[in-house]
Design a protein around this motif. Sequence first.
Motif, PDB file in Angstrom:
ATOM      1  N   ILE A   1       0.829  -1.205   0.000  1.00  0.00           N
ATOM      2  CA  ILE A   1       0.000   0.000   0.000  1.00  0.00           C
ATOM      3  C   ILE A   1       0.862   1.253   0.000  1.00  0.00           C
ATOM      4  O   ILE A   1       0.611   2.211  -0.745  1.00  0.00           O
ATOM      5  CB  ILE A   1      -0.958  -0.021   1.204  1.00  0.00           C
ATOM      6  N   GLY A   2       1.897   1.258   0.845  1.00  0.00           N
ATOM      7  CA  GLY A   2       2.804   2.408   0.896  1.00  0.00           C
ATOM      8  C   GLY A   2       3.525   2.620  -0.415  1.00  0.00           C
ATOM      9  O   GLY A   2       3.704   3.759  -0.873  1.00  0.00           O
ATOM     10  N   GLY A   3       3.919   1.532  -1.060  1.00  0.00           N
ATOM     11  CA  GLY A   3       4.553   1.645  -2.373  1.00  0.00           C
ATOM     12  C   GLY A   3       3.617   2.209  -3.413  1.00  0.00           C
ATOM     13  O   GLY A   3       4.019   2.989  -4.285  1.00  0.00           O
ATOM     14  N   GLY A   4       2.336   1.851  -3.328  1.00  0.00           N
ATOM     15  CA  GLY A   4       1.347   2.409  -4.249  1.00  0.00           C
ATOM     16  C   GLY A   4       1.177   3.904  -4.078  1.00  0.00           C
ATOM     17  O   GLY A   4       1.118   4.654  -5.059  1.00  0.00           O
ATOM     18  N   PHE A   5       1.121   4.359  -2.838  1.00  0.00           N
ATOM     19  CA  PHE A   5       1.004   5.793  -2.592  1.00  0.00           C
ATOM     20  C   PHE A   5       2.274   6.534  -3.033  1.00  0.00           C
ATOM     21  O   PHE A   5       2.191   7.641  -3.586  1.00  0.00           O
ATOM     22  CB  PHE A   5       0.725   6.067  -1.111  1.00  0.00           C
ATOM     23  N   LEU A   6       3.441   5.941  -2.778  1.00  0.00           N
ATOM     24  CA  LEU A   6       4.690   6.581  -3.214  1.00  0.00           C
ATOM     25  C   LEU A   6       4.782   6.638  -4.735  1.00  0.00           C
ATOM     26  O   LEU A   6       5.246   7.623  -5.306  1.00  0.00           O
ATOM     27  CB  LEU A   6       5.895   5.846  -2.628  1.00  0.00           C
ATOM     28  N   PHE A   7       4.329   5.576  -5.396  1.00  0.00           N
ATOM     29  CA  PHE A   7       4.306   5.578  -6.862  1.00  0.00           C
ATOM     30  C   PHE A   7       3.350   6.649  -7.375  1.00  0.00           C
ATOM     31  O   PHE A   7       3.649   7.354  -8.347  1.00  0.00           O
ATOM     32  CB  PHE A   7       3.890   4.196  -7.380  1.00  0.00           C
ATOM     33  N   SER A   8       2.209   6.777  -6.719  1.00  0.00           N
ATOM     34  CA  SER A   8       1.244   7.804  -7.106  1.00  0.00           C
ATOM     35  C   SER A   8       1.836   9.207  -6.962  1.00  0.00           C
ATOM     36  O   SER A   8       1.613  10.076  -7.804  1.00  0.00           O
ATOM     37  CB  SER A   8      -0.012   7.671  -6.239  1.00  0.00           C
TER      38      SER A   8
END
Length: 141
Positions: free
Chosen positions: A76-83
């Motif tokens: 989830i954190g990686g998804g937000f950072l990618f966003s």
Amino acid sequence: MDKYSPARVYLTVGDPIRFRLKKDNLIFNDYIEELNLQDSSIMLVDARMKIYLREFDTFYFDRRWTNLVRGGLNFIGGGFLFSAAVHPLVGNALYDPKEQAIIGLSAVALGQTTKFFRIRKFKIDRNSRVQILDLSKTFGE
């Protein structure tokens, strides 16, 4: 193993076991080959030695849920950072990349803190006991 509470642990032949002995500071990893009821000892597979129950000091058990929580929070954190990282490519998106980065870093940091809760200790003291039970007659085997 019993801690005079609902926290009981049952081990059978073939189970992995991680432990520390009373006169040693090393933590050993092995598998149970045989449980001897007559002399209260455990035969280990790799060490090829018999250890009496009175020689054990601490048992260590993995909490498997921590790996799942850590993986989920990192995902989830990686998804937000990618966003937050692709925000300049999107143009006029409806979210603030700074907020996305803060949320992503918070989730990753929280996921990493679960490492501290990964191992559960079972110390053998006066409030706990270790014994070998023959449960085969109980279940009719």
